[in-house]
Design a protein around this motif. Structure first.
Motif, PDB file in Angstrom:
ATOM      1  N   ALA A 144     -10.006  11.565 -11.617  1.00  0.00           N
ATOM      2  CA  ALA A 144     -10.914  12.163 -12.592  1.00  0.00           C
ATOM      3  C   ALA A 144     -10.231  13.307 -13.333  1.00  0.00           C
ATOM      4  O   ALA A 144     -10.401  13.475 -14.543  1.00  0.00           O
ATOM      5  N   GLU A 145      -9.432  14.114 -12.589  1.00  0.00           N
ATOM      6  CA  GLU A 145      -8.712  15.218 -13.235  1.00  0.00           C
ATOM      7  C   GLU A 145      -7.689  14.688 -14.234  1.00  0.00           C
ATOM      8  O   GLU A 145      -7.547  15.215 -15.338  1.00  0.00           O
ATOM      9  N   SER A 146      -6.989  13.632 -13.872  1.00  0.00           N
ATOM     10  CA  SER A 146      -5.996  13.057 -14.794  1.00  0.00           C
ATOM     11  C   SER A 146      -6.679  12.522 -16.045  1.00  0.00           C
ATOM     12  O   SER A 146      -6.148  12.636 -17.157  1.00  0.00           O
ATOM     13  N   ALA A 147      -7.880  11.930 -15.885  1.00  0.00           N
ATOM     14  CA  ALA A 147      -8.626  11.433 -17.047  1.00  0.00           C
ATOM     15  C   ALA A 147      -8.990  12.584 -17.981  1.00  0.00           C
ATOM     16  O   ALA A 147      -8.920  12.448 -19.213  1.00  0.00           O
ATOM     17  N   ALA A 148      -9.365  13.740 -17.406  1.00  0.00           N
ATOM     18  CA  ALA A 148      -9.686  14.904 -18.225  1.00  0.00           C
ATOM     19  C   ALA A 148      -8.461  15.388 -18.994  1.00  0.00           C
ATOM     20  O   ALA A 148      -8.561  15.808 -20.149  1.00  0.00           O
ATOM     21  N   LYS A 149      -7.307  15.309 -18.365  1.00  0.00           N
ATOM     22  CA  LYS A 149      -6.085  15.759 -19.027  1.00  0.00           C
ATOM     23  C   LYS A 149      -5.613  14.790 -20.104  1.00  0.00           C
ATOM     24  O   LYS A 149      -4.815  15.159 -20.980  1.00  0.00           O
ATOM     25  N   LEU A 150      -6.082  13.549 -20.072  1.00  0.00           N
ATOM     26  CA  LEU A 150      -5.760  12.583 -21.115  1.00  0.00           C
ATOM     27  C   LEU A 150      -6.667  12.714 -22.334  1.00  0.00           C
ATOM     28  O   LEU A 150      -6.376  12.167 -23.393  1.00  0.00           O
ATOM     29  N   VAL A 151      -7.767  13.457 -22.184  1.00  0.00           N
ATOM     30  CA  VAL A 151      -8.749  13.570 -23.263  1.00  0.00           C
ATOM     31  C   VAL A 151      -8.169  14.135 -24.559  1.00  0.00           C
ATOM     32  O   VAL A 151      -8.447  13.613 -25.645  1.00  0.00           O
ATOM     33  N   PRO A 152      -7.352  15.210 -24.528  1.00  0.00           N
ATOM     34  CA  PRO A 152      -6.842  15.743 -25.801  1.00  0.00           C
ATOM     35  C   PRO A 152      -6.124  14.708 -26.659  1.00  0.00           C
ATOM     36  O   PRO A 152      -6.406  14.588 -27.859  1.00  0.00           O
ATOM     37  N   MET A 153      -5.220  13.922 -26.074  1.00  0.00           N
ATOM     38  CA  MET A 153      -4.499  12.928 -26.865  1.00  0.00           C
ATOM     39  C   MET A 153      -5.390  11.746 -27.223  1.00  0.00           C
ATOM     40  O   MET A 153      -5.282  11.207 -28.330  1.00  0.00           O
ATOM     41  N   ARG A 154      -6.264  11.331 -26.327  1.00  0.00           N
ATOM     42  CA  ARG A 154      -7.189  10.247 -26.651  1.00  0.00           C
ATOM     43  C   ARG A 154      -8.063  10.620 -27.834  1.00  0.00           C
ATOM     44  O   ARG A 154      -8.226   9.839 -28.783  1.00  0.00           O
ATOM     45  N   ASP A 155      -8.620  11.824 -27.799  1.00  0.00           N
ATOM     46  CA  ASP A 155      -9.482  12.263 -28.891  1.00  0.00           C
ATOM     47  C   ASP A 155      -8.697  12.432 -30.198  1.00  0.00           C
ATOM     48  O   ASP A 155      -9.220  12.172 -31.283  1.00  0.00           O
ATOM     49  N   ALA A 156      -7.453  12.893 -30.090  1.00  0.00           N
ATOM     50  CA  ALA A 156      -6.642  13.111 -31.298  1.00  0.00           C
ATOM     51  C   ALA A 156      -6.318  11.794 -32.003  1.00  0.00           C
ATOM     52  O   ALA A 156      -6.052  11.785 -33.212  1.00  0.00           O
ATOM     53  N   LEU A 157      -6.348  10.698 -31.268  1.00  0.00           N
ATOM     54  CA  LEU A 157      -6.067   9.384 -31.856  1.00  0.00           C
ATOM     55  C   LEU A 157      -7.331   8.629 -32.221  1.00  0.00           C
ATOM     56  O   LEU A 157      -7.250   7.539 -32.814  1.00  0.00           O
ATOM     57  N   SER A 158      -8.482   9.171 -31.847  1.00  0.00           N
ATOM     58  CA  SER A 158      -9.737   8.476 -32.110  1.00  0.00           C
ATOM     59  C   SER A 158     -10.358   8.996 -33.397  1.00  0.00           C
ATOM     60  O   SER A 158     -10.178  10.144 -33.786  1.00  0.00           O
ATOM     61  N   VAL A 159     -11.099   8.155 -34.064  1.00  0.00           N
ATOM     62  CA  VAL A 159     -11.730   8.531 -35.330  1.00  0.00           C
ATOM     63  C   VAL A 159     -13.217   8.756 -35.067  1.00  0.00           C
ATOM     64  O   VAL A 159     -13.891   7.866 -34.561  1.00  0.00           O
TER      65      VAL A 159
END
Length: 409
Positions: free
Chosen positions: A394-409
């Motif tokens: 779950a912590e790793s998923a939270a740390k992936l959020v910045p890049m995931r959101d930056a690539l999402s529209v």
């Protein structure tokens, strides 16, 4: 090499100056920093000697350079952007000298132009501002391991720690993002800077991210470093998040992890410092997606070691490798099953005086060199005796959020 730095009027936000073509280079926090483009020179290196080789190349370059610098601030004159592989093998590392750099610091702006032809470069015009293209149809898929497989890897790490083989290990995982057309790198760069202004937004040689962790800054004899270790995910509810921050500050598991990281940085910097300040207790750093235990260290040096040499001495810290360093590195190579490439390696810049800033390449992604529509996203977690595999996922998923959101529209 002939270099010219000229002070200019405010040209607008640095990240909006990046041209559409070419590989953008950035190091920006709260609107200040340096950006560059074009390539006047570069140095590529691999292996355990990569930092020494790159530092030696840069010293040779600036020793023979003709520099006309009207501003004389850290980051003016010749500036190289660099990113380095996490491990000795495999992984490529590089220093890149841009043809043009634009900087902003404390109400002053400048433009640096570089010529390798031996002639004084002219006052080049800044490129026309163009809007970054939104990514199209981005999909996300598992990288080297599924979530379930990664939980098993974490469990094995905990087992080895409980068996007394080591005290802490940092384990990483990756995620693949792919679109239907090449990704305009300026889009995620600008989104990261907007959403995470307290982080250092970087882009070097296809590695893009926003790191909250400053590995080392060297500036006119002062050395500083920010250590992060111990993380909890935010909920979006202010009252709940304040309670979570208090629990993080009291968590024996997270305080233990943080102590390892601070100790490793302080021990590595001590030989270069005549004096050092290491706070006894960490503070809680609040970011939009997570909160971290954080400690800011500071020291005074009269050593001529460059900021890159200091970064090399610090890498890998316990925050990205583990404790003891050698044992953690061996376990990572044995069980992680992931080529980290430049993830969790030093990324940043240095100038002709050796001053500069180097962060740890966290909350980041790397453009596939063979497919510009594809990126690999990275996240890692510090594993200690009390770690729970499901919570670490779950912590790793939270740390992936910045890049995931930056690539999402």
């Amino acid at each position: 090499m002939v270099v010219r730095t000229t002070e200019v009027a405010d040209p607008g936000p640095l990240l909006e100056l990046l041209p559409e073509d070419g590989a953008p280079m950035t190091w920006v926090r709260r609107g200040e920093g340096v950006v560059g483009w074009g390539e006047a020179a570069r140095f590529d290196t691999v292996g355990a000697n990569r930092f020494v080789a790159a530092d030696r190349w840069w010293r040779r370059m600036v020793a023979t350079a003709v520099v006309r610098d009207e501003v004389r601030l850290p980051g003016t004159g010749p500036v190289a952007f660099g990113s380095f592989a996490f491990d000795d093998v495999p992984g490529a590392s590089s220093l890149v000298l841009p043809e043009m750099v634009v900087g902003h610091r404390a109400g002053r702006w400048w433009v640096t132009t570089v010529s390798v032809s031996g002639n004084l470069p002219g006052l080049a015009d800044l490129p026309a501002v163009s809007q970054a293209r939104r990514p199209r149809d981005i999909t996300f898929s598992d990288g080297s391991r599924t979530g379930t497989e990664w939980e098993s890897i974490v469990a094995e790490g905990v087992r080895r720690i409980n068996a007394g083989e080591l005290e802490k290990v940092v384990l990483a995982r990756d995620l693949v993002a792919e679109g239907t057309e090449p990704i305009d790198r300026r889009w995620p760069i600008q989104r990261l800077a907007e959403r995470y202004p307290r982080c250092w937004t970087f882009s070097v040689d296809g590695l893009i991210g926003a790191t909250p962790e400053l590995l080392v800054r060297r500036e006119r004899g002062l050395i500083t470093s920010r250590v992060l270790a111990g993380t909890i995910r935010r909920t979006g509810d202010d009252a709940r998040d304040l309670a979570l921050a208090a629990s993080l500050a009291r968590s024996s598991k997270d305080l233990e992890e943080h102590e390892y990281a601070v100790r490793s940085v302080a021990d590595a910097l001590a030989p270069f410092c005549s004096s050092m300040n290491v706070p006894e207790t960490p503070f809680v750093l609040h970011l939009p997606n997570v909160m971290h235990l954080a400690t800011d260290l500071a020291g005074v040096t009269d050593d001529d070691a460059s900021s890159l040499a200091l970064a090399a001495a610090l890498h890998p810290s316990a925050a990205v490798g583990g404790t003891p360093t050698k044992d953690a590195g061996e376990l990572i190579r044995e069980i992680e099953g992931l080529d980290r490439a430049r993830y969790a390696g030093p990324v940043g810049w240095l100038d002709a005086d050796g001053d500069g800033e180097w962060g740890i390449a966290l909350r980041c992604a790397e453009i596939d060199p063979d497919n510009a529509a594809r990126m690999r996203l990275f996240a890692g977690c510090g594993i200690v005796a009390g770690s729970d595999p499901e919570a670490e996922l779950a912590e790793s998923a939270a740390k992936l959020v910045p890049m995931r959101d930056a690539l999402s529209v």
